[in-house]
Design a protein around this motif. Structure first.
Motif, mmCIF file in Angstrom:
data_model
loop_
_atom_site.group_PDB
_atom_site.id
_atom_site.type_symbol
_atom_site.label_atom_id
_atom_site.label_comp_id
_atom_site.label_asym_id
_atom_site.label_seq_id
_atom_site.Cartn_x
_atom_site.Cartn_y
_atom_site.Cartn_z
ATOM 1 N N LEU A 186 0.818 -1.207 0.000
ATOM 2 C CA LEU A 186 0.000 0.000 0.000
ATOM 3 C C LEU A 186 0.858 1.265 0.000
ATOM 4 N N ARG A 187 1.974 1.267 0.746
ATOM 5 C CA ARG A 187 2.874 2.426 0.740
ATOM 6 C C ARG A 187 3.530 2.596 -0.623
ATOM 7 N N ALA A 188 3.956 1.496 -1.226
ATOM 8 C CA ALA A 188 4.583 1.565 -2.552
ATOM 9 C C ALA A 188 3.581 2.060 -3.596
ATOM 10 N N ARG A 189 2.366 1.610 -3.499
ATOM 11 C CA ARG A 189 1.329 2.049 -4.435
ATOM 12 C C ARG A 189 1.031 3.532 -4.261
ATOM 13 N N ALA A 190 0.943 3.984 -3.015
ATOM 14 C CA ALA A 190 0.697 5.402 -2.749
ATOM 15 C C ALA A 190 1.838 6.254 -3.288
ATOM 16 N N LEU A 191 3.067 5.794 -3.122
ATOM 17 C CA LEU A 191 4.221 6.532 -3.638
ATOM 18 C C LEU A 191 4.162 6.607 -5.156
ATOM 19 N N SER A 192 3.857 5.497 -5.800
ATOM 20 C CA SER A 192 3.768 5.464 -7.258
ATOM 21 C C SER A 192 2.681 6.398 -7.779
ATOM 22 N N ILE A 193 1.524 6.380 -7.129
ATOM 23 C CA ILE A 193 0.425 7.254 -7.538
ATOM 24 C C ILE A 193 0.807 8.718 -7.324
ATOM 25 N N SER A 194 1.459 9.007 -6.209
ATOM 26 C CA SER A 194 1.878 10.388 -5.919
ATOM 27 C C SER A 194 2.885 10.886 -6.943
ATOM 28 N N VAL A 195 3.885 10.072 -7.241
ATOM 29 C CA VAL A 195 4.892 10.460 -8.229
ATOM 30 C C VAL A 195 4.228 10.646 -9.592
ATOM 31 N N GLY A 196 3.310 9.769 -9.937
ATOM 32 C CA GLY A 196 2.595 9.900 -11.207
ATOM 33 C C GLY A 196 1.815 11.202 -11.288
ATOM 34 N N ALA A 197 1.156 11.588 -10.193
ATOM 35 C CA ALA A 197 0.384 12.836 -10.173
ATOM 36 C C ALA A 197 1.298 14.054 -10.286
ATOM 37 N N ILE A 198 2.422 14.013 -9.590
ATOM 38 C CA ILE A 198 3.383 15.123 -9.661
ATOM 39 C C ILE A 198 3.941 15.242 -11.073
ATOM 40 N N ARG A 199 4.300 14.105 -11.674
ATOM 41 C CA ARG A 199 4.824 14.130 -13.046
ATOM 42 C C ARG A 199 3.791 14.696 -14.016
ATOM 43 N N LYS A 200 2.526 14.311 -13.837
ATOM 44 C CA LYS A 200 1.466 14.819 -14.717
ATOM 45 C C LYS A 200 1.348 16.334 -14.577
ATOM 46 N N ALA A 201 1.400 16.823 -13.337
ATOM 47 C CA ALA A 201 1.316 18.267 -13.098
ATOM 48 C C ALA A 201 2.505 19.006 -13.714
ATOM 49 N N GLN A 202 3.648 18.326 -13.808
ATOM 50 C CA GLN A 202 4.845 18.923 -14.403
ATOM 51 C C GLN A 202 4.859 18.788 -15.923
ATOM 52 N N GLY A 203 3.866 18.105 -16.465
ATOM 53 C CA GLY A 203 3.809 17.915 -17.912
ATOM 54 C C GLY A 203 4.704 16.794 -18.417
ATOM 55 N N LYS A 204 5.162 15.936 -17.511
ATOM 56 C CA LYS A 204 6.018 14.812 -17.900
ATOM 57 C C LYS A 204 5.159 13.628 -18.343
ATOM 58 N N ALA A 205 5.719 12.809 -19.205
ATOM 59 C CA ALA A 205 5.019 11.625 -19.706
ATOM 60 C C ALA A 205 4.960 10.533 -18.640
ATOM 61 N N SER A 206 4.043 9.613 -18.850
ATOM 62 C CA SER A 206 3.866 8.454 -17.987
ATOM 63 C C SER A 206 4.202 7.200 -18.795
ATOM 64 N N PRO A 207 4.700 6.141 -18.139
ATOM 65 C CA PRO A 207 4.938 4.898 -18.884
ATOM 66 C C PRO A 207 3.689 4.405 -19.617
ATOM 67 N N ALA A 208 2.502 4.695 -19.083
ATOM 68 C CA ALA A 208 1.258 4.260 -19.721
ATOM 69 C C ALA A 208 0.973 4.997 -21.026
ATOM 70 N N ASP A 209 1.731 6.062 -21.299
ATOM 71 C CA ASP A 209 1.536 6.830 -22.531
ATOM 72 C C ASP A 209 2.153 6.165 -23.754
ATOM 73 N N PHE A 210 2.956 5.112 -23.547
ATOM 74 C CA PHE A 210 3.684 4.474 -24.642
ATOM 75 C C PHE A 210 3.470 2.963 -24.611
ATOM 76 N N PRO A 211 3.554 2.311 -25.769
ATOM 77 C CA PRO A 211 3.462 0.846 -25.789
ATOM 78 C C PRO A 211 4.624 0.225 -25.007
ATOM 79 N N VAL A 212 4.303 -0.773 -24.207
ATOM 80 C CA VAL A 212 5.324 -1.446 -23.397
ATOM 81 C C VAL A 212 6.412 -2.025 -24.301
ATOM 82 N N GLY A 213 7.655 -1.790 -23.898
ATOM 83 C CA GLY A 213 8.789 -2.349 -24.614
ATOM 84 C C GLY A 213 9.400 -1.430 -25.650
ATOM 85 N N THR A 214 8.739 -0.326 -25.984
ATOM 86 C CA THR A 214 9.299 0.591 -26.973
ATOM 87 C C THR A 214 10.437 1.389 -26.350
#
Length: 77
Positions: free
Chosen positions: A13-41
Motif C-alpha cells: 500500500l505504501r509503494a502504491r501510494a508513492l507510485s500514484i503520488s509520483v505519477g500525479a506530480i509528473r502529470k502536473a509537471q507535464g512529464k510523460a507516464s509509462p502508460a503513454d507508450f506501448p510497453v517495450g518501446t
C-alpha cells in the motif's frame, strides 16, 4: 497454488501510494507516464527510467540528487 493477496499488505500500500503520488506530480509537471507508450518501446523504456529516478528522489526526499540517476551508458555495462 494461489498467489498471496497483497492488496492489504502495508508495504504494498505504501509503494502504491508513492507510485500514484509520483505519477500525479509528473502529470502536473507535464512529464510523460509509462502508460503513454506501448510497453517495450524505446520511449517506454526511457520514461520508465525517468519515472524510477523520480521515485528514488521522492523516497530520499532529495529533489536534486544526481548520484542515483539510473541511466544506461552506450557500452551496455
Amino acid at each position: 497454488m494461489n498467489p498471496a493477496d497483497d492488496r492489504n499488505d502495508p508495504t504494498f500500500l505504501r509503494a502504491r501510494a508513492l507510485s500514484i503520488s509520483v505519477g500525479a506530480i509528473r502529470k502536473a509537471q507535464g512529464k510523460a507516464s509509462p502508460a503513454d507508450f506501448p510497453v517495450g518501446t524505446v520511449e517506454w523504456h526511457a520514461i520508465v527510467e525517468d519515472f524510477a529516478n523520480d521515485v528514488l528522489k521522492a523516497m530520499l526526499s532529495e529533489p536534486d540528487l544526481q548520484l542515483l540517476e539510473i541511466r544506461r551508458d552506450s557500452t551496455g555495462k
